[in-house]
Design an enzyme around this catalytic site. Sequence first.
Site, mmCIF file in Angstrom:
data_model
loop_
_atom_site.group_PDB
_atom_site.id
_atom_site.type_symbol
_atom_site.label_atom_id
_atom_site.label_comp_id
_atom_site.label_asym_id
_atom_site.label_seq_id
_atom_site.Cartn_x
_atom_site.Cartn_y
_atom_site.Cartn_z
ATOM 1 N N CYS A 139 0.823 -0.898 0.015
ATOM 2 C CA CYS A 139 0.143 -0.360 -0.451
ATOM 3 C C CYS A 139 0.998 1.072 -0.165
ATOM 4 C CB CYS A 139 -0.950 0.213 1.267
ATOM 5 S SG CYS A 139 -2.301 1.129 1.329
ATOM 6 N N HIS A 157 -3.875 -5.110 0.829
ATOM 7 C CA HIS A 157 -3.116 -5.533 2.653
ATOM 8 C C HIS A 157 -3.242 -7.420 2.343
ATOM 9 C CE1 HIS A 157 -2.694 -2.025 4.079
ATOM 10 N NE2 HIS A 157 -3.806 -1.636 3.132
ATOM 11 N N GLU A 194 -2.058 -8.425 4.602
ATOM 12 C CA GLU A 194 -2.378 -8.497 6.302
ATOM 13 C C GLU A 194 -3.250 -9.490 6.457
ATOM 14 O OE1 GLU A 194 -1.279 -6.363 4.866
ATOM 15 O OE2 GLU A 194 -1.516 -4.566 5.638
ATOM 16 N N SER A 244 2.928 -13.921 33.698
ATOM 17 C CA SER A 244 3.370 -14.256 34.842
ATOM 18 C C SER A 244 3.952 -15.610 34.735
ATOM 19 C CB SER A 244 3.306 -13.905 35.758
ATOM 20 O OG SER A 244 2.563 -14.823 36.258
ATOM 21 N N ARG A 285 -8.903 1.061 42.328
ATOM 22 C CA ARG A 285 -8.217 0.504 40.990
ATOM 23 C C ARG A 285 -7.369 1.407 41.466
ATOM 24 N NH1 ARG A 285 -11.447 0.178 36.842
ATOM 25 N NH2 ARG A 285 -11.823 -1.679 35.382
HETATM 26 P P1 XMP Z 1 -13.357 -3.601 29.950
HETATM 27 O O1 XMP Z 1 -13.795 -3.910 31.591
HETATM 28 O O2 XMP Z 1 -12.467 -2.415 29.874
HETATM 29 O O3 XMP Z 1 -12.345 -5.160 29.476
HETATM 30 O O4 XMP Z 1 -14.173 -4.021 28.792
HETATM 31 C C1 XMP Z 1 -11.608 -5.647 29.258
HETATM 32 C C2 XMP Z 1 -10.861 -5.929 30.456
HETATM 33 O O5 XMP Z 1 -9.708 -5.368 30.828
HETATM 34 C C3 XMP Z 1 -10.073 -6.633 31.714
HETATM 35 N N1 XMP Z 1 -9.776 -5.577 32.206
HETATM 36 C C4 XMP Z 1 -8.776 -5.077 33.435
HETATM 37 N N2 XMP Z 1 -7.450 -5.687 33.505
HETATM 38 N N3 XMP Z 1 -6.989 -4.271 35.369
HETATM 39 C C5 XMP Z 1 -6.449 -5.795 34.770
HETATM 40 O O6 XMP Z 1 -5.872 -5.826 34.769
HETATM 41 C C6 XMP Z 1 -7.816 -3.714 35.268
HETATM 42 O O7 XMP Z 1 -8.349 -2.298 36.121
HETATM 43 C C7 XMP Z 1 -9.141 -4.011 34.289
HETATM 44 N N4 XMP Z 1 -10.218 -3.142 33.599
HETATM 45 C C8 XMP Z 1 -10.690 -3.837 32.924
HETATM 46 C C9 XMP Z 1 -11.412 -7.211 32.058
HETATM 47 O O8 XMP Z 1 -11.774 -8.496 32.518
HETATM 48 C C10 XMP Z 1 -11.203 -7.386 30.328
HETATM 49 O O9 XMP Z 1 -10.387 -8.453 30.160
#
Ligand code: XMP
Length: 515
Positions: A77, A166, A168, A226, A294
């Site tokens: 491309c 493309h 890919e 991990s 978080r």
């Molecule tokens: P959402 O809720 O954003 O989730 O649609 C998409 C994917 O991400 C994960 N998720 C997290 N993983 N810390 C993480 O390590 C977080 O704060 C977090 N929030 C969402 C969720 O489980 C899904 O797999």
Amino acid sequence: TILILDFGSQYSHLITRRLRECHVYAEMLPCTQKISELSWKPKGVILSGSPYSVYADDAPHVDPAVFDLGVPILGICYGLQEIAWTHNNRAGVTASSEREYGHATIHVHEQENPLFAGIDNFQVWMSHGDKLSALPNGFSIAASTDNSPYAAISNVEQQIWGIQFHPEVSHTTKGTQLLENFAVKICGASTNWNMKNFIGTEIERIRQLVGPHAEVIGAVSGGVDSTVAAKLLNEAIGDRFHAILVDNGVMRLNEVETVHKTLTAGLGINLTVVDASEEFLNNLKDVSDPEKKRKIIGNTFIRVFEREAAKITPKAGDEIEFLLQGTLYPDVIESISFKGPSQTIKTHHNVGGLLDDMKLKLIEPLRELFKDEVRELGELMGIPHDLVWRHPFPGPGIAIRILGPVSPPQIEIARKADYIFIEEIRKAGLYDKISQAFACLLPVKSVGVMGDQRTYEQVIALRAIETKDFMTADWFEFDYQFLKTVSRRIVNEVRGVARVVYDVTSKPPATVEWE
Ligand code: XMP
């Protein structure tokens, strides 16, 4: 190795992906890479697509030294237009009156052209606003479509190929074969990239990097990344690798015990489990806001990990010099892909200030791998199937699956309900068909009746989704009988739940998690 120079197309990383499927190792670098600064010589070069127009003032251009490397070059491309632009004295590329986007049928004119060996008249995916208006000197038309007379051009003598479509993307039916033709038939790249070979070379690389007297620490979570990274370190340097599992109090039922057993008794990893649940729960007390949860969990994790890491004593004469990170290739791609003049390099999420304070160097054994390769590696290294194919589990754990404040009684309800749901999913043979499933505890009470008693208890919402990339997701279609079984078990077995509901919202507009 095939070098992919990225001009910023959203598809660039797929080129690497497709070549890996053919067991060819490829490395992607931004298009601004100076060839004289490369420490290795590629067997061939692929120039990617781009959102730019080659004739624009701010358009990125490749180091002209690429054309003096003496190796085959394939432009895709924008890559094709870049080739034409540089070989046509900055002419021969113009804006199309209409963007061409979607399927097209390729007519191959040069059957003997090695790029098209074994493939003929196939469907391709087009996505371009510019097109070639003249053939560069020395080139011939190898293939065309009804709309693109120059869909593929080549200069076999100079070993340069350019294609407008493309290969890919999966919509190009024989795209992988075409890329394989280029890499293997034309460039002579070897096809020895596989996880079996990777284990041996990576263990050797880790040994060389770490040397005889350095030690490595790293956090493990029980997730596949991990665990596989830890197993590689364990195979390479044995007990000079120290894994730390932080129990944050919001992992699933029995999870800490299971992970502990699998990693130590099963995999022989030198592991310390730290029970910091009280500290986490104290910090989380009365907090309802998801983002605050978080942040608190992330910050507490760093503090606990640093404290525990400082307690680890290396063998006499050794020193802890490295921190293990489970970075995967998609994260690396994100940080190296070309993002235009305002290129910002994403700094990898790592364990906070630890690197600065302890002066640790990073060790990232999975940074070349895609997720499915990590899984294959895990299976090859004897990591149990259930762990290798485990659904993703968010770092903040069930704290973000308990809506509202997190407290020990709430954790107990959420854990038990989740356990029953997953147990039934496994029993029904559905676990591997579902991408992610969990129970959520809602902070509302609803009236129920049990026996002759009126109850007034909370609600559990079940969530199960199918997705390829977690960016979009569909809810999973259980049959009613299954939902009936799960609902009955949860209400009967989990004290504090009067009602069970199933979440039938896709992503978007909802997200996977409820918080
Ligand atoms: P959402 O809720 O954003 O989730 O649609 C998409 C994917 O991400 C994960 N998720 C997290 N993983 N810390 C993480 O390590 C977080 O704060 C977090 N929030 C969402 C969720 O489980 C899904 O797999």
